[in-house]
Design an enzyme around this catalytic site. Sequence first.
Site, mmCIF file in Angstrom:
data_model
loop_
_atom_site.group_PDB
_atom_site.id
_atom_site.type_symbol
_atom_site.label_atom_id
_atom_site.label_comp_id
_atom_site.label_asym_id
_atom_site.label_seq_id
_atom_site.Cartn_x
_atom_site.Cartn_y
_atom_site.Cartn_z
ATOM 1 N N GLY A 1 0.837 -1.208 0.000
ATOM 2 C CA GLY A 1 0.000 0.000 0.000
ATOM 3 C C GLY A 1 0.867 1.251 0.000
ATOM 4 C CG HIS A 2 3.217 2.115 3.465
ATOM 5 N ND1 HIS A 2 3.312 0.969 4.214
ATOM 6 C CD2 HIS A 2 2.542 3.008 4.231
ATOM 7 C CE1 HIS A 2 2.739 1.162 5.391
ATOM 8 N NE2 HIS A 2 2.252 2.385 5.429
ATOM 9 C CD GLN B 1 -1.315 8.429 14.183
ATOM 10 O OE1 GLN B 1 -0.768 9.450 13.771
ATOM 11 N NE2 GLN B 1 -1.723 7.473 13.361
ATOM 12 N N GLY C 1 -3.551 7.493 1.466
ATOM 13 C CA GLY C 1 -4.299 6.368 0.914
ATOM 14 C C GLY C 1 -5.787 6.485 1.187
ATOM 15 C CG ASP D 1 -5.831 4.674 6.713
ATOM 16 O OD1 ASP D 1 -6.181 4.054 7.722
ATOM 17 O OD2 ASP D 1 -4.892 4.304 5.984
ATOM 18 C CD GLN E 1 -4.496 9.035 8.023
ATOM 19 O OE1 GLN E 1 -4.316 8.630 9.155
ATOM 20 N NE2 GLN E 1 -3.774 8.602 7.009
ATOM 21 C CB SER F 1 -3.603 -3.036 7.087
ATOM 22 O OG SER F 1 -3.357 -2.573 8.395
ATOM 23 N NE ARG G 1 -3.228 -0.872 14.280
ATOM 24 C CZ ARG G 1 -3.235 0.444 14.066
ATOM 25 N NH1 ARG G 1 -3.751 0.929 12.952
ATOM 26 N NH2 ARG G 1 -2.746 1.275 14.965
HETATM 27 P P1 AMP Z 1 0.270 4.193 7.824
HETATM 28 O O1 AMP Z 1 1.718 3.851 7.781
HETATM 29 O O2 AMP Z 1 -0.615 3.030 8.147
HETATM 30 O O3 AMP Z 1 -0.010 5.422 8.654
HETATM 31 O O4 AMP Z 1 -0.132 4.589 6.344
HETATM 32 C C1 AMP Z 1 0.561 5.599 5.648
HETATM 33 C C2 AMP Z 1 -0.210 5.954 4.410
HETATM 34 O O5 AMP Z 1 -0.340 4.803 3.594
HETATM 35 C C3 AMP Z 1 -1.626 6.452 4.721
HETATM 36 O O6 AMP Z 1 -1.931 7.540 3.864
HETATM 37 C C4 AMP Z 1 -2.472 5.244 4.413
HETATM 38 O O7 AMP Z 1 -3.780 5.581 4.018
HETATM 39 C C5 AMP Z 1 -1.703 4.632 3.251
HETATM 40 N N1 AMP Z 1 -2.040 3.211 3.117
HETATM 41 C C6 AMP Z 1 -1.965 2.257 4.064
HETATM 42 N N2 AMP Z 1 -2.430 1.078 3.591
HETATM 43 C C7 AMP Z 1 -2.815 1.302 2.305
HETATM 44 C C8 AMP Z 1 -3.380 0.507 1.285
HETATM 45 N N3 AMP Z 1 -3.654 -0.776 1.473
HETATM 46 N N4 AMP Z 1 -3.645 1.075 0.091
HETATM 47 C C9 AMP Z 1 -3.373 2.394 -0.117
HETATM 48 N N5 AMP Z 1 -2.835 3.200 0.806
HETATM 49 C C10 AMP Z 1 -2.561 2.670 2.018
#
Ligand code: AMP
Length: 282
Positions: free
Chosen positions: A38-39, A63, A149, A152, A155, A187, A189
């Site tokens: 995703g990232h 957060q 992304g 979220d 967000q 994710s 998680r």
């Molecule tokens: P995080 O590290 O979980 O805070 O995510 C960092 C960024 O990556 C945020 O803008 C999330 O929305 C995005 N993100 C996380 N998972 C995905 C995904 N599966 N598809 C697209 N963007 C994602």
Amino acid sequence: MSTEWIQTIAEIRQRLEPFRSSHQVIGLVPTMGSLHAGHECLIRQARREADCLVVSIFVNPLQFGPQEDYTRYPRTPETDLNVCRRLDVDLIFAPEAEELYPTPPLTSVEVTPLSDRLCGPNRPGHFRGVATVVSKLFNIIQPHRAYFGEKDAQQLTIIQRMVFDLNMPVTVVAVPTVREADGLAVSSRNQYLSQGQRDSAPILYRALQAAQQAMADGVVDGKEVQKRALAVLQEDADVKVEYLEVVDPSELQPVERITGPVRVAGAIRIGSTRLIDNLLCD
Ligand code: AMP
């Protein structure tokens, strides 16, 4: 240019200065690290659109609630550095918590009532923490473009609204959700899930699809659409539903009669792992 790992505000500002003074486009991808597909999608798009690409890696204590997974949140700095090298990231900004919060901040950014909807009741203070840290990152990096992304979605909506309300000189770019082959949104998680739980997890995406299908079949009553999605989630007794709602994409308010685009968004718990997902339905 090789990827540089930077931990202080003074140094990242110094590194960015030549790009800024020569009017190059600075792109920022804010993350909490533990980088996954995703990232990578955000980073790839940012790489195409920015001259100087910054990825921030910061697990933001502000957060996380007291009962949440701040200490056990996965941290994989070496792998993250390799991912960023492979994707040709210029600068990684990975401050320690003390660098961003030398003393507990007295100032915070809150985007109410958007922060009170959907995930809000189950994560009090979460979106205040997100909006505050993203504001700080915007002030430190001063990016022209910042990538978030759609996974979220609340967000993303809150950041878009914050940027609009506070006239922040940054373009927020929304990137579609990256999914596993079975539909589960990628994710950090997901790695908390046991094999059995992982097998159950795509149920959230199936529920969102059921809602989408109901609308495609002509259902215009928001509650009826919600009911069809909830029926899918109720098929698995191990899945606890936090919420499943059909909302207006910018106000995040429940929609009674569907006449335009809506976002179907949900959060479930499988064991102690909380999963969220959403679909924008035109
Ligand atoms: P995080 O590290 O979980 O805070 O995510 C960092 C960024 O990556 C945020 O803008 C999330 O929305 C995005 N993100 C996380 N998972 C995905 C995904 N599966 N598809 C697209 N963007 C994602």
